[in-house]
Design an enzyme around this catalytic site. Structure first.
Site, PDB file in Angstrom:
ATOM      1  N   GLY A 134     -29.897  25.476 -11.030  1.00 30.09           N
ATOM      2  CA  GLY A 134     -30.725  24.284 -11.260  1.00 30.09           C
ATOM      3  C   GLY A 134     -30.690  23.369 -10.054  1.00 30.09           C
ATOM      4  N   GLY A 135     -29.942  22.283 -10.164  1.00 21.81           N
ATOM      5  CA  GLY A 135     -29.904  21.235  -9.137  1.00 21.81           C
ATOM      6  C   GLY A 135     -29.758  21.753  -7.719  1.00 21.81           C
TER       7      GLY A 135
ATOM      8  N   ASN B 122     -34.263  27.038 -10.663  1.00 20.79           N
ATOM      9  CA  ASN B 122     -35.052  26.248 -11.625  1.00 20.79           C
ATOM     10  C   ASN B 122     -35.132  24.813 -11.099  1.00 20.79           C
ATOM     11  OD1 ASN B 122     -36.122  24.887 -13.808  1.00 20.79           O
ATOM     12  ND2 ASN B 122     -34.228  24.976 -15.021  1.00 20.79           N
ATOM     13  N   TRP B 123     -36.314  24.463 -10.633  1.00 22.05           N
ATOM     14  CA  TRP B 123     -36.479  23.122 -10.039  1.00 22.05           C
ATOM     15  C   TRP B 123     -36.566  22.016 -11.096  1.00 22.05           C
ATOM     16  CZ3 TRP B 123     -40.840  24.197  -5.877  1.00 22.05           C
ATOM     17  CH2 TRP B 123     -40.271  24.887  -4.808  1.00 22.05           C
ATOM     18  N   LYS B 124     -36.708  22.395 -12.353  1.00 20.80           N
ATOM     19  CA  LYS B 124     -36.907  21.404 -13.431  1.00 20.80           C
ATOM     20  C   LYS B 124     -38.084  20.498 -13.058  1.00 20.80           C
ATOM     21  CE  LYS B 124     -31.975  21.638 -14.139  1.00 20.80           C
ATOM     22  NZ  LYS B 124     -30.952  21.353 -15.103  1.00 20.80           N
TER      23      LYS B 124
ATOM     24  N   GLU C 267     -26.180  30.309 -20.259  1.00 18.38           N
ATOM     25  CA  GLU C 267     -26.070  28.973 -19.696  1.00 18.38           C
ATOM     26  C   GLU C 267     -25.306  28.074 -20.675  1.00 18.38           C
ATOM     27  OE1 GLU C 267     -29.046  28.067 -16.442  1.00 18.38           O
ATOM     28  OE2 GLU C 267     -30.014  27.485 -18.302  1.00 18.38           O
TER      29      GLU C 267
ATOM     30  N   GLY D 198     -25.895  20.954 -15.245  1.00 19.99           N
ATOM     31  CA  GLY D 198     -26.075  19.642 -14.631  1.00 19.99           C
ATOM     32  C   GLY D 198     -24.831  18.767 -14.670  1.00 19.99           C
TER      33      GLY D 198
HETATM   34  C1  PEP Z   1     -30.442  24.992 -15.203  1.00 24.77           C
HETATM   35  O1  PEP Z   1     -31.167  24.017 -15.308  1.00 24.77           O
HETATM   36  O2  PEP Z   1     -30.801  26.075 -15.665  1.00 24.77           O
HETATM   37  C2  PEP Z   1     -29.143  24.848 -14.532  1.00 24.77           C
HETATM   38  C3  PEP Z   1     -28.344  25.866 -14.505  1.00 24.77           C
HETATM   39  O3  PEP Z   1     -28.882  23.626 -13.973  1.00 24.77           O
HETATM   40  P1  PEP Z   1     -27.664  23.251 -12.980  1.00 24.77           P
HETATM   41  O4  PEP Z   1     -27.502  24.370 -12.002  1.00 24.77           O
HETATM   42  O5  PEP Z   1     -28.127  21.975 -12.319  1.00 24.77           O
HETATM   43  O6  PEP Z   1     -26.454  23.074 -13.822  1.00 24.77           O
END
Ligand code: PEP
Length: 270
Positions: A255-256, A26-28, A188, A194
């Site tokens: 995510g990140g 997930n690039w956000k 999640e 994050g």
């Molecule tokens: C997400 O945005 O779904 C996520 C899991 O972010 P991160 O990996 O950055 O915690």
């Protein structure tokens, strides 16, 4: 890297679960369409055919990147699935600024995130909006990745299972069993997103098992056994292996760490 042929890029069934695995990035709100093209080309270069056999690999990109990525993935026969981060629940009309599920389906999108914690907390999406979006995604023949998870406060108050149960129950209420079998749910925990504080494999396994048991009690073993359940929250190349090996976990929502193709490739290969 040798040219890959699409048939060799299909994920194999995990014999322990009878389900395939999914690793989605997930690039956000990151990567313009030029950066997106470069990132996917680099990821394609870094991955070996066997990596696609381990898991389906999905890139969940901002709306403005989707057309460019669709063309790139198709023209170079890449093995990635395309995902979107959100959609509106109406299919068209006077909803300025929104993007509908049928529009995403036309772009070759296979997965749509629904109810990500950033949408719930920053944009005020409640369980009933999440349920409408989930239904809209299924109606456009795409697969929702429903995100659920408790906050730190809820965890401290011992309310994790109650929160997960409520989020799953309301979201799937109007979905018939045949569609529900295709759902992807990402556990999640909000405290892990994050923050760099990933859940342990025990936490991840607890969340995934709880979600599966909620589906079983609301529907049937057949439906809950078909659903894919991912873990998401501060996944990186160092913890990916133990998290994906957790019982009941079918993959990862990253995510990140998915913004760096080298790190994302290491996650897939770990
Ligand atoms: C997400 O945005 O779904 C996520 C899991 O972010 P991160 O990996 O950055 O915690």
């Amino acid at each position: 890297m040798a040219a890959k042929n699409r048939e060799t890029l299909q994920p194999k069934i995990n014999p322990n679960t009878n389900r395939t695995r999914l690793i989605a990035g997930n690039w956000k709100m990151n990567m313009n369409h030029l950066e997106a093209i470069q990132a996917v080309q680099k990821l394609h270069y870094l991955l070996r055919p066997a990596d696609y056999g381990f898991a389906e690999i999905c890139v969940i990109a901002p709306f403005v990147d989707l057309r460019s990525l669709q063309l790139l993935i198709d023209s170079d026969s890449m093995g990635f699935s395309l995902g979107a981060q959100n959609c509106y629940f109406e299919s068209k009309g006077a909803f300025t600024g929104e993007i509908s599920a049928p529009m995403l389906a036309k772009l070759g999108v296979r997965y749509v995130l629904v109810g990500h914690s950033e949408r719930r907390t920053i944009f005020g999406e409640d369980d009933s909006i999440v349920a409408k979006k989930l239904k809209a995604v299924f109606e456009s023949q795409m697969i929702p990745i429903l995100c659920v998870g408790e906050t730190e406060q809820e965890k401290q108050a011992g309310r994790s299972s109650e929160v997960l149960t409520r989020q799953v129950q309301i979201a799937i209420e109007a979905v018939p069993d045949e569609l529900l079998k295709r759902i992807v749910i990402a556990y999640e925990p909000v405290w892990a997103i994050g923050t760099g504080l990933a859940a342990t494999d025990v936490d991840a396994s607890w969340g995934a098992s709880h979600i599966r048991s909620v589906i079983r009690s609301l529907r049937s073993a057949a439906v809950s056994d078909s659903a894919h359940i991912l873990y998401g929250g501060s996944v990186n190349a160092g913890n990916a292996r133990s998290l994906i090996d957790s019982e009941s976990v079918d993959g990862l929502l990253v995510g990140g760490a998915s913004l760096d193709p080298e790190e994302f490739a290491r996650i897939v290969q770990s």
